[in-house]
Design an enzyme around this catalytic site. Structure first.
Site, PDB file in Angstrom:
ATOM      1  N   ARG A   1     -38.549 -54.042  48.834  1.00 41.73           N
ATOM      2  CA  ARG A   1     -38.847 -53.804  50.254  1.00 41.73           C
ATOM      3  C   ARG A   1     -40.120 -54.515  50.702  1.00 41.73           C
ATOM      4  O   ARG A   1     -40.814 -54.042  51.600  1.00 41.73           O
ATOM      5  CB  ARG A   1     -38.947 -52.302  50.556  1.00 41.73           C
ATOM      6  CG  ARG A   1     -37.632 -51.556  50.393  1.00 41.73           C
ATOM      7  CD  ARG A   1     -37.782 -50.109  50.815  1.00 41.73           C
ATOM      8  NE  ARG A   1     -36.610 -49.323  50.451  1.00 41.73           N
ATOM      9  CZ  ARG A   1     -36.609 -48.010  50.266  1.00 41.73           C
ATOM     10  NH1 ARG A   1     -37.732 -47.325  50.410  1.00 41.73           N
ATOM     11  NH2 ARG A   1     -35.511 -47.374  49.949  1.00 41.73           N
TER      12      ARG A   1
ATOM     13  N   ARG B   1     -41.923 -52.316  56.615  1.00 44.91           N
ATOM     14  CA  ARG B   1     -42.745 -51.582  57.572  1.00 44.91           C
ATOM     15  C   ARG B   1     -44.232 -51.514  57.245  1.00 44.91           C
ATOM     16  O   ARG B   1     -45.020 -51.125  58.094  1.00 44.91           O
ATOM     17  CB  ARG B   1     -42.198 -50.159  57.718  1.00 44.91           C
ATOM     18  CG  ARG B   1     -40.802 -50.113  58.327  1.00 44.91           C
ATOM     19  CD  ARG B   1     -40.279 -48.696  58.400  1.00 44.91           C
ATOM     20  NE  ARG B   1     -40.139 -48.124  57.068  1.00 44.91           N
ATOM     21  CZ  ARG B   1     -39.913 -46.836  56.843  1.00 44.91           C
ATOM     22  NH1 ARG B   1     -39.837 -45.995  57.847  1.00 44.91           N
ATOM     23  NH2 ARG B   1     -39.775 -46.394  55.608  1.00 44.91           N
TER      24      ARG B   1
ATOM     25  N   ARG C   1     -40.253 -55.806  65.217  1.00 46.80           N
ATOM     26  CA  ARG C   1     -39.275 -54.747  65.464  1.00 46.80           C
ATOM     27  C   ARG C   1     -39.472 -54.150  66.850  1.00 46.80           C
ATOM     28  O   ARG C   1     -38.499 -53.855  67.558  1.00 46.80           O
ATOM     29  CB  ARG C   1     -39.367 -53.671  64.391  1.00 46.80           C
ATOM     30  CG  ARG C   1     -38.362 -52.550  64.614  1.00 46.80           C
ATOM     31  CD  ARG C   1     -38.109 -51.736  63.380  1.00 46.80           C
ATOM     32  NE  ARG C   1     -37.168 -50.663  63.650  1.00 46.80           N
ATOM     33  CZ  ARG C   1     -36.633 -49.880  62.721  1.00 46.80           C
ATOM     34  NH1 ARG C   1     -36.939 -50.064  61.446  1.00 46.80           N
ATOM     35  NH2 ARG C   1     -35.787 -48.928  63.039  1.00 46.80           N
TER      36      ARG C   1
ATOM     37  N   ASP D   1     -29.439 -54.739  54.428  1.00 45.82           N
ATOM     38  CA  ASP D   1     -29.265 -53.343  54.027  1.00 45.82           C
ATOM     39  C   ASP D   1     -28.008 -53.219  53.182  1.00 45.82           C
ATOM     40  O   ASP D   1     -27.036 -53.953  53.391  1.00 45.82           O
ATOM     41  CB  ASP D   1     -29.158 -52.438  55.265  1.00 45.82           C
ATOM     42  CG  ASP D   1     -29.295 -50.979  54.905  1.00 45.82           C
ATOM     43  OD1 ASP D   1     -28.255 -50.313  54.673  1.00 45.82           O
ATOM     44  OD2 ASP D   1     -30.426 -50.479  54.837  1.00 45.82           O
TER      45      ASP D   1
ATOM     46  N   TYR E   1     -22.616 -42.925  50.355  1.00 47.97           N
ATOM     47  CA  TYR E   1     -22.840 -42.978  51.807  1.00 47.97           C
ATOM     48  C   TYR E   1     -21.520 -42.969  52.570  1.00 47.97           C
ATOM     49  O   TYR E   1     -21.397 -42.310  53.609  1.00 47.97           O
ATOM     50  CB  TYR E   1     -23.632 -44.232  52.175  1.00 47.97           C
ATOM     51  CG  TYR E   1     -25.080 -44.193  51.791  1.00 47.97           C
ATOM     52  CD1 TYR E   1     -26.031 -43.610  52.626  1.00 47.97           C
ATOM     53  CD2 TYR E   1     -25.518 -44.742  50.593  1.00 47.97           C
ATOM     54  CE1 TYR E   1     -27.374 -43.581  52.277  1.00 47.97           C
ATOM     55  CE2 TYR E   1     -26.858 -44.712  50.228  1.00 47.97           C
ATOM     56  CZ  TYR E   1     -27.781 -44.127  51.081  1.00 47.97           C
ATOM     57  OH  TYR E   1     -29.115 -44.093  50.727  1.00 47.97           O
TER      58      TYR E   1
END
Length: 352
Positions: free
Chosen positions: A31, A35, A44, A81, A155
């Site tokens: 990652r 963020r 974003r 993703d 998921y």
């Protein structure tokens, strides 16, 4: 043998994945495009939600490259993703702030045959790969990825993430034929997807099995090892030069069996794994990746230095890619990433 040593390469990280040892070890961070970077947050805010960024190849390529402008990392990893696969299988995908991803309809109450394959949903990801490849320096390895069949299935069945994966585990016990059909559908598209990434320009791929630690041993063999082994075998037959990293998070004592039976070229270790133990039980010469606790990176200072030293000493005689044991966290100070790069002997500043 679980790895395939090959000729040397001018890409240090790719060389390690092929069985060479390098000192200092090449490094990247799971990652790493995300963020914790202010430039990511700014983009974003300008462009919209997470899925808007993933499906805008120009923005996704920019995010992939951002950390390489700051830090001397040896790899770029595609900004995307793992749920792109169920999205392309026909489920609807959305990301809600504060709630995480949602897939509809959840397969625990829907007909698998009702899903319509949407291969065009993969095309923007391939365009992102091509854009990034054109911008990378020759020494930087480009990593693609996909979710492992078991993790993606959790998921798809529940329609969202869960800590215990109870819906998927229950379905696997109560209707293994149906659950096996879901796994097979995921396998087929994941193979297509990873081949597409390779053809667009990635050098290696990581198979994320984020929820592998929730399964009993026999179920782990059935739903983690067996599908991954089939996927690796077919991917290797289709693209022999593509390096494959397996990351079965939470596998613990089942790591050695995973390494032997899946045939991955390299094995990712999460932060709960003792690297000295891993070195003692894994196949000799198998490259490993990991496994700094992301919270040690947040803490920085002496604790970070000691953690880095322990990992490097434990894996000093094995091909090793330095990485976190899981994804870098949003609150990670930039200065602590700079400290990590310094501890690894990396030059200050980015590679592009």
């Amino acid at each position: 043998m679980a790895f395939r040593p090959a000729g040397s390469t001018d890409k240090p990280l790719l060389a390690v994945l092929r069985g060479e040892r390098r000192d200092p070890p090449p490094a990247w961070m799971m990652r790493q495009a995300g963020r914790y970077l202010p430039e990511y947050r700014a983009l974003r805010a300008e462009k919209g939600g997470f899925l808007d960024l993933v499906y805008d190849p120009e923005s996704a390529a920019e995010i992939t490259l951002q950390p390489l402008r700051r830090f001397a990392l040896d790899a770029a990893i595609l900004f995307s993703d793992i749920l792109i696969v169920p999205f392309a299988l026909g489920q609807q995908l959305s990301f809600t702030a504060g709630e995480g991803p949602r897939l509809a309809p959840p397969l625990k109450g829907a007909d698998l045959a009702g899903l319509k394959l949407r291969l065009e949903r993969l095309d923007p990801i391939y365009e992102t790969v091509a854009r990034v490849k054109a911008a990378l320096p020759p020494q930087t390895t480009f990593l693609g990825f996909a979710g492992a069949p078991w993790t993606v299935a959790t998921y798809m069945v529940a329609g969202e993430g869960s800590r215990e994966q109870a819906e998927a585990r229950s379905l696997a016990y109560s209707d293994p034929a149906l659950f096996g059909a879901i796994i097979e559908r995921i396998e087929e598209l994941t193979l297509t997807y990873l081949i597409g990434q390779a053809d667009a320009g990635v050098d290696a791929v990581q198979i994320f099995d984020s929820w592998s630690g929730s399964l009993a041993p026999a179920e782990f063999e059935r739903w983690v090892i067996a599908p991954t082994a089939r996927l690796v075998e077919r991917l290797r037959a289709a693209r022999p030069d593509l390096a494959i990293i397996g990351f079965p998070k939470g596998a613990g004592g089942k790591l050695a069996a995973y390494a032997r039976e899946t045939g991955v070229d390299a094995l990712g270790l999460d932060e709960t794994v003792d690297p000295a133990w891993a070195h003692s039980v894994l196949p000799e010469g198998l490259p490993v990746q990991g496994n700094l606790d992301p919270l040690a990176l947040i803490a920085g200072g002496r604790g970070l230095k000691e953690a880095v030293t322990r990992i490097r000493e434990a894996l000093a005689s094995r091909p090793h890619v330095f990485n976190l044991g899981h994804g870098i966290q949003q609150t990670t100070p930039i200065a602590h990433v700079e400290q990590l790069m310094s501890l690894l002997g990396k030059s200050s500043g980015g590679v592009i």
